[in-house]
Design an enzyme around this catalytic site. Structure first.
Site, short mmCIF file in Angstrom:
data_model
loop_
_atom_site.label_atom_id
_atom_site.label_comp_id
_atom_site.label_asym_id
_atom_site.label_seq_id
_atom_site.Cartn_x
_atom_site.Cartn_y
_atom_site.Cartn_z
N GLU A 1 68.82 73.95 -7.17
CA GLU A 1 70.13 73.56 -6.65
C GLU A 1 70.29 74.05 -5.22
O GLU A 1 69.71 75.07 -4.84
CB GLU A 1 71.24 74.19 -7.50
CG GLU A 1 71.65 73.37 -8.70
CD GLU A 1 72.65 72.28 -8.34
OE1 GLU A 1 72.64 71.78 -7.19
OE2 GLU A 1 73.44 71.92 -9.22
N ASP A 2 71.11 73.36 -4.46
CA ASP A 2 71.49 73.86 -3.14
C ASP A 2 72.52 74.97 -3.31
O ASP A 2 72.42 76.02 -2.70
CB ASP A 2 72.02 72.73 -2.25
CG ASP A 2 73.12 71.90 -2.90
OD1 ASP A 2 73.37 72.05 -4.12
OD2 ASP A 2 73.73 71.08 -2.20
N ASP B 1 78.47 76.94 -7.69
CA ASP B 1 79.77 77.61 -7.62
C ASP B 1 80.38 77.70 -9.02
O ASP B 1 80.18 78.67 -9.70
CB ASP B 1 80.70 77.00 -6.56
CG ASP B 1 80.72 75.49 -6.53
OD1 ASP B 1 80.53 74.85 -7.59
OD2 ASP B 1 80.92 74.95 -5.45
N PHE C 1 84.02 77.21 1.62
CA PHE C 1 83.27 75.96 1.73
C PHE C 1 82.25 76.06 2.85
O PHE C 1 82.56 76.52 3.94
CB PHE C 1 84.23 74.80 1.98
CG PHE C 1 83.57 73.46 1.85
CD1 PHE C 1 83.35 72.90 0.61
CD2 PHE C 1 83.15 72.77 2.97
CE1 PHE C 1 82.72 71.67 0.48
CE2 PHE C 1 82.51 71.54 2.86
CZ PHE C 1 82.30 70.99 1.61
N ARG D 1 74.83 67.13 6.25
CA ARG D 1 73.64 67.51 5.48
C ARG D 1 72.43 67.79 6.37
O ARG D 1 71.54 68.54 6.01
CB ARG D 1 73.25 66.39 4.51
CG ARG D 1 74.18 66.21 3.35
CD ARG D 1 73.57 65.23 2.34
NE ARG D 1 74.54 64.71 1.40
CZ ARG D 1 74.96 65.33 0.31
NH1 ARG D 1 74.51 66.54 0.04
NH2 ARG D 1 75.83 64.77 -0.49
#
Length: 176
Positions: free
Chosen positions: A101-102, A105, A154, A167
């Site tokens: 995963e990047d 959360d 964020f 991205r």
């Protein structure tokens, strides 16, 4: 240097060099842990494409690579509803699967992926994420490999987007 993406301003948070150094360390740990196995690294699109690509440059043992596409975000907020959009394209029977995963959360996507992979007769499941937000995490699933623990703000860049943009940034920026 601040950057603007659409209607939001972001400030530098984690440099490209720090990311690469951490990915090298994680890859070495994976090579030790996974020894003589041929794991299936499964990137979660869209965000993990840069993470998995760079991680694999440092992983020197035999492996297979696949992707699944999941969605749970709109703008800067999790929708708390995960949809699988593209499925697995390799046989994972009797193999160790490493989900890459990047960012993790809430953990909603990881929970759905764990349920998905538990339907197959896999040897084992490991979770790797470049970024982990412990403050936001609501699940009990253990993270096996964490690049950076970060605050619940964020971020954008290095595969992570804000409304489909950002991205391509080689570093990480945090919302101002």
């Amino acid at each position: 240097m601040e950057i603007q993406i659409l209607d939001k301003v972001f400030v530098p948070y984690i440099l490209e060099e720090e990311i690469q150094t951490r990915l090298q360390t994680v890859a070495k740990q994976m090579m030790q842990d996974l020894g003589g196995e041929t794991p299936v690294f499964t990137g979660v699109l869209n965000g993990s494409f840069m993470v998995l690509s760079d991680l694999m440059k440092y992983y020197e043992n035999p492996c297979e690579i696949s992707f699944v596409k999941m969605a749970s975000y709109e703008g800067t907020q999790s929708t708390n509803e995960v949809k699988q959009l593209i499925g697995l394209d390799v046989d994972v029977t009797d193999k160790t699967v490493v989900i890459v995963e990047d960012i993790v959360d809430t953990g909603n996507t990881i929970e759905v992926l764990e349920q998905l992979f538990n339907r197959y007769k896999i040897k084992g499941l490991r979770i790797a994420t470049l970024f982990f937000k412990p403050e936001a995490y609501t699940k009990q699933i253990k993270m096996d490999y964490v690049g950076f623990e970060i605050t619940n703000k964020f971020i954008v860049g290095y595969g992570l987007d804000y409304n489909k943009q950002g991205r391509n940034l080689p570093a990480i920026y945090q919302i101002k």
